[in-house]
Every structure is written in structure tokens, then in C-alpha cells.
Scaffold this motif. Sequence first.
Motif, PDB file in Angstrom:
ATOM      1  N   LEU A 201      -0.254  -6.759   6.560  1.00  0.00           N
ATOM      2  CA  LEU A 201      -1.521  -6.046   6.622  1.00  0.00           C
ATOM      3  C   LEU A 201      -1.342  -4.551   6.406  1.00  0.00           C
ATOM      4  N   VAL A 202      -0.208  -4.011   6.850  1.00  0.00           N
ATOM      5  CA  VAL A 202      -0.005  -2.560   6.734  1.00  0.00           C
ATOM      6  C   VAL A 202       0.777  -2.178   5.485  1.00  0.00           C
ATOM      7  N   ARG A 203       1.258  -3.159   4.713  1.00  0.00           N
ATOM      8  CA  ARG A 203       2.004  -2.831   3.495  1.00  0.00           C
ATOM      9  C   ARG A 203       1.196  -1.975   2.523  1.00  0.00           C
ATOM     10  N   PRO A 204      -0.090  -2.305   2.258  1.00  0.00           N
ATOM     11  CA  PRO A 204      -0.845  -1.432   1.353  1.00  0.00           C
ATOM     12  C   PRO A 204      -0.964  -0.002   1.877  1.00  0.00           C
ATOM     13  N   LEU A 205      -1.086   0.147   3.205  1.00  0.00           N
ATOM     14  CA  LEU A 205      -1.151   1.494   3.781  1.00  0.00           C
ATOM     15  C   LEU A 205       0.148   2.246   3.528  1.00  0.00           C
ATOM     16  N   GLY A 206       1.279   1.542   3.711  1.00  0.00           N
ATOM     17  CA  GLY A 206       2.568   2.161   3.416  1.00  0.00           C
ATOM     18  C   GLY A 206       2.676   2.559   1.955  1.00  0.00           C
ATOM     19  N   GLY A 207       2.171   1.688   1.077  1.00  0.00           N
ATOM     20  CA  GLY A 207       2.196   2.009  -0.346  1.00  0.00           C
ATOM     21  C   GLY A 207       1.362   3.230  -0.677  1.00  0.00           C
ATOM     22  N   MET A 208       0.208   3.362  -0.009  1.00  0.00           N
ATOM     23  CA  MET A 208      -0.676   4.496  -0.274  1.00  0.00           C
ATOM     24  C   MET A 208      -0.094   5.818   0.249  1.00  0.00           C
ATOM     25  N   VAL A 209       0.814   5.724   1.229  1.00  0.00           N
ATOM     26  CA  VAL A 209       1.462   6.930   1.760  1.00  0.00           C
ATOM     27  C   VAL A 209       2.738   7.254   0.976  1.00  0.00           C
ATOM     28  N   PHE A 210       3.638   6.271   0.889  1.00  0.00           N
ATOM     29  CA  PHE A 210       4.941   6.535   0.294  1.00  0.00           C
ATOM     30  C   PHE A 210       4.888   6.664  -1.227  1.00  0.00           C
ATOM     31  N   GLY A 211       3.989   5.905  -1.893  1.00  0.00           N
ATOM     32  CA  GLY A 211       3.925   5.970  -3.343  1.00  0.00           C
ATOM     33  C   GLY A 211       3.567   7.357  -3.853  1.00  0.00           C
ATOM     34  N   PRO A 212       2.403   7.910  -3.458  1.00  0.00           N
ATOM     35  CA  PRO A 212       2.067   9.272  -3.891  1.00  0.00           C
ATOM     36  C   PRO A 212       3.101  10.305  -3.444  1.00  0.00           C
ATOM     37  N   LEU A 213       3.692  10.098  -2.257  1.00  0.00           N
ATOM     38  CA  LEU A 213       4.722  11.020  -1.780  1.00  0.00           C
ATOM     39  C   LEU A 213       5.931  10.997  -2.713  1.00  0.00           C
TER      40      LEU A 213
ATOM     41  N   GLY B 262       6.688  -3.297   8.135  1.00  0.00           N
ATOM     42  CA  GLY B 262       5.731  -3.514   7.060  1.00  0.00           C
ATOM     43  C   GLY B 262       5.305  -2.227   6.393  1.00  0.00           C
ATOM     44  N   PHE B 263       5.102  -1.174   7.189  1.00  0.00           N
ATOM     45  CA  PHE B 263       4.682   0.114   6.649  1.00  0.00           C
ATOM     46  C   PHE B 263       5.754   0.675   5.718  1.00  0.00           C
ATOM     47  N   SER B 264       7.014   0.602   6.143  1.00  0.00           N
ATOM     48  CA  SER B 264       8.103   1.128   5.319  1.00  0.00           C
ATOM     49  C   SER B 264       8.309   0.277   4.067  1.00  0.00           C
ATOM     50  N   THR B 265       8.136  -1.047   4.200  1.00  0.00           N
ATOM     51  CA  THR B 265       8.296  -1.933   3.058  1.00  0.00           C
ATOM     52  C   THR B 265       7.270  -1.623   1.976  1.00  0.00           C
TER      53      THR B 265
ATOM     54  N   PRO C 288      -4.383  13.202  -7.059  1.00  0.00           N
ATOM     55  CA  PRO C 288      -5.172  12.555  -6.005  1.00  0.00           C
ATOM     56  C   PRO C 288      -4.965  11.041  -6.014  1.00  0.00           C
ATOM     57  N   LEU C 289      -5.026  10.471  -4.828  1.00  0.00           N
ATOM     58  CA  LEU C 289      -4.879   9.025  -4.708  1.00  0.00           C
ATOM     59  C   LEU C 289      -5.927   8.315  -5.552  1.00  0.00           C
ATOM     60  N   ARG C 290      -7.137   8.851  -5.608  1.00  0.00           N
ATOM     61  CA  ARG C 290      -8.200   8.237  -6.385  1.00  0.00           C
ATOM     62  C   ARG C 290      -7.844   8.162  -7.867  1.00  0.00           C
ATOM     63  N   GLU C 291      -7.186   9.233  -8.373  1.00  0.00           N
ATOM     64  CA  GLU C 291      -6.790   9.242  -9.778  1.00  0.00           C
ATOM     65  C   GLU C 291      -5.721   8.195 -10.071  1.00  0.00           C
ATOM     66  N   MET C 292      -4.866   7.927  -9.081  1.00  0.00           N
ATOM     67  CA  MET C 292      -3.838   6.903  -9.261  1.00  0.00           C
ATOM     68  C   MET C 292      -4.447   5.518  -9.413  1.00  0.00           C
TER      69      MET C 292
ATOM     70  N   SER D  67       1.030   4.536  -8.211  1.00  0.00           N
ATOM     71  CA  SER D  67       0.178   3.463  -8.744  1.00  0.00           C
ATOM     72  C   SER D  67       0.841   2.100  -8.588  1.00  0.00           C
ATOM     73  N   LEU D  68       2.149   2.038  -8.840  1.00  0.00           N
ATOM     74  CA  LEU D  68       2.852   0.767  -8.691  1.00  0.00           C
ATOM     75  C   LEU D  68       2.861   0.318  -7.236  1.00  0.00           C
ATOM     76  N   SER D  69       3.047   1.250  -6.298  1.00  0.00           N
ATOM     77  CA  SER D  69       3.022   0.906  -4.869  1.00  0.00           C
ATOM     78  C   SER D  69       1.682   0.307  -4.469  1.00  0.00           C
ATOM     79  N   ILE D  70       0.612   0.915  -4.942  1.00  0.00           N
ATOM     80  CA  ILE D  70      -0.725   0.430  -4.588  1.00  0.00           C
ATOM     81  C   ILE D  70      -0.965  -0.953  -5.183  1.00  0.00           C
ATOM     82  N   GLY D  71      -0.759  -1.099  -6.485  1.00  0.00           N
ATOM     83  CA  GLY D  71      -1.000  -2.386  -7.131  1.00  0.00           C
ATOM     84  C   GLY D  71      -0.122  -3.493  -6.584  1.00  0.00           C
ATOM     85  N   PHE D  72       1.150  -3.206  -6.402  1.00  0.00           N
ATOM     86  CA  PHE D  72       2.090  -4.223  -5.929  1.00  0.00           C
ATOM     87  C   PHE D  72       1.723  -4.691  -4.526  1.00  0.00           C
ATOM     88  N   ASN D  73       1.500  -3.757  -3.615  1.00  0.00           N
ATOM     89  CA  ASN D  73       1.281  -4.135  -2.216  1.00  0.00           C
ATOM     90  C   ASN D  73      -0.081  -4.757  -1.965  1.00  0.00           C
ATOM     91  N   VAL D  74      -1.098  -4.329  -2.712  1.00  0.00           N
ATOM     92  CA  VAL D  74      -2.404  -4.983  -2.586  1.00  0.00           C
ATOM     93  C   VAL D  74      -2.287  -6.447  -3.006  1.00  0.00           C
TER      94      VAL D  74
END
Length: 449
Positions: A73-85, A134-137, A238-242, A377-384
Motif C-alpha cells: 500500500l505504501v510502495r506508490p508513496l515511496g515511489g513518489m518520494v524517492f523517484g523525484p528525489l 514497503g516505503f523504501s522498496t 514537479p511531480l505533476r509533470e512527471m 516517472s518509472l517509480s510512479i508507473g512501476f509501483n502503481v
Amino acid sequence: MKTRKAKTPDPTVTDPALVKRAVKAAALGNAMEWFDFGVYSYIAVTLGKVFFPSGNPTAQLLSTFGAFAAAFLVRPLGGMVFGPLGDRVGRQKVLALTMIMMAAGTFAIGLIPSYATIGVGAPILLLVARLVQGFSTGGEYAGASTFIAEYAPDKRRGFLGSWLEFGTLAGYIAGAGLVTIMTALLSADDLTSWGWRIPFLVAGPMGIIGLYLRMRLEETPAFAAEAEKAENNRPKTPLREMVTGQWRALLLCIGLVLVFNVTDYMLLSYMPSYLTGQLHYDETHGLLVVLGVMAVMMIAQPFAGALTDRVGRRPVIATGCAGFLLLSVPALLLIRQGSLLAVALGMGALGMLLVCFTASMPSALPALFPTKVRYGSLSIGFNVSVSLFGGTTPLVVTALIGATGNMMMPAYYMMAAAVVGGFAVWRMAESAGRPLPGSAPSVAGRHAE
């Protein structure tokens, strides 16, 4: 008036030794993630007794897997934090951070007191540790595949990327194998009182080794060039642009990851339970068959990765989709025969088809996105996609069998995933042997193996 042709950027010449270190460091993180997955899956019954002593074995197991599922459940959140970072400060720094968090979360599980010692605090701490994992993954797979893809020479990206999933298989086998050995050597009481902690505590030394390897790495040439282009003052994307700026590539990514993960979790996570729970197959034999199939997949992995460099990612992924569409029903009918040979043949056929994805995706997915947003973008798409479709596969298939009484539902579910994956591969561009979008061509230095 003549128009000038745009100057082709000078190729990046990769250092073979540095590339090898990058592949090892990235693959070890993936191995650690799946080491935990293997341990948790194989020792779930014992964990239920330790953390959820309800007296009802079914309730214990459901509670244990509920804590396990919480990580998805928290993997997408981790992706949204770590991916843009990772796109902002660099791939290497973020991958070092995810390694620390993964190791800490797994190691912490081995230190949690039992329910008998601290009561309800025990399952709460287990849930917290799983959420950290999960967040780190959420930043791990996309970062690791991006890291290898950006280091690899264009003509060897498939082969080098395939070692990432080699790490996945090695980690799962190591985790499941360790639990199997401990179960054989320890009594049930010893396993419940202290033995279950050992596999989780092993994550501490593994994490230190992985962190050491990752801290020794330099930033990828593609990211370094992107940062230099912006004169060290890269504007934040911006995350939205990703998402909105990459919507087509994101949809392709979600479709490809869907077929990859539905079939992956079906074979490696759900099928052992299907063999024992639905077909009443001997549990030990079922687990050994799965481990055997994974061992064969490990051997095939680098050869299949090299094949994607020669014939392309699209033909290999398309072969996997067509294979699951045509062979899922025959393979499951073989498995339902129940004999060891029939089960091994059916599972082996599905395993070889899965290799079409495990060998291709680490190089195909990063090539969907340009350098400046690749990690995010890959973090978001993959984890969702993993959270919605991959991680829910065992639950959905179990519910479908319960609702319809049709034991062939696993085959139909894989066939449906293959249709989605087939459409995605039809729409994707071939990336084998070509530079990554937004990056200069990359060639191997001398003495490359």
C-alpha cells in the motif's frame, strides 16, 4: 540557405570495472528485497503464532499476510518520494538511502518482542517495520534498473540489466532456502521461540555490504551530464509533470509491469498455496518445485538478457505474452495432474515464459522515459502497477476461485494479463542497441567482458 544538422553528442565510453560494480550494487539491493519476501512467505505460519496468537491458525495466517500486504500500500508513496528525489539529487544517493531503510526494516523485525512479551505492541511494531520496508522498496526497483541502464553500453544493456532480476531470484531462493533448512534442523518450539529471528537478523550484515558497494559508486554518466547541462542549478521537475508530461509512457509502463508482475506473483507467490490449498499437493514437494523452477530461471536469465540485445526487447516480451496467452491453460492442466513430473513441467513452462519478462524489463522500462524524469516517472508507473495488480494477484485469484468454483482461474487471469501486456508491447518503441532518451550514445570501453 543551408540548415545545420544538429550535432550528435559524443558517445560516453563506459569503464567495464565501474559498470560491473554498478550491476553488483544494484542487484544486491533487489536480492535483499526478495530475500525478505522469501523469508516472510515461507515462515508466515510461525510469525502468525508469534505475533497474532488468536488460537485460530487461519486467522493467524491472514493477519500475518495482512501485515505483509500493507507494504504494497505504501510502495506508490515511496515511489513518489524517492523517484523525484533521485532525479533531483542523483541516483546513487537515493539508492544508498533505500538500502539503509530496507536493511533496517528487515533487521528490526528480528528484534521485535513477541505478543506474549509485550502484547498488542508486537503486531503494531511488525506493521511499522513492514511499512518502512514497503516505503523504501518504492524507490528500489526503478532506481536500480535506472542505475544499471544509465551505466550500461547501449549494445549490452539487456544483458547487464538481466542481472537485476538474477538478484531477485537469488534473494528469494536464499531466503526460502534458509527457512527450509532451519525448519528441518530446529524443533517447532525452538523455531517459534527464537529460530524465526535468524533470517531477519541476517539482513543487517547484508545491508552493510550493500551500502558499502553503493557508497563506492559514482553517479551515472547520464545523470551527471544532465546536471552539468543545467550548470548545477537543475530546476525541480514537479511531480505533476512527471505524470501528465509522460502520460503515454506511463500507460505503457503500467501495462508492461502488469503482465510482468501478475505472472511473477502468480508463479512465485500464489502457486505454492494453490498446490497445497486447492490441489492438496504435498507442501514440501510444492515448495521444492518452485525453488527448482527459480534456479533454472536464474541460469537462463543472463542468456535471455543477451538475446534481447541481439533480437530486441519487443520480440522477447511479445513471445512471453503470446506464450502466456496460449500455454497458461495447458500448463495449469499439467500442474493439476498432481504427479511430480507433471507439476514440474507445468511450472517449468510458466517459469521459462516469465524469463521473457525478467530478462527484458530492467532494460526496456527505463528506456520509456527521458533522463530528467526517468527515476521519478518509472517509480510512479512501476509501483502503481505493482500495488494495483501484482501484489493483489494471490488475493484476487483466491477470491475468483471462491466465487466461481473454477480451478482454472489462475490460467485465465494470466491470459488476461498477457492481452494487456501484448497491447503495451505493440505500442512501445524498440530500444535495444539505441541510446536512452535524453542521453548520449554509450559504448563499452576496452577489455569489456
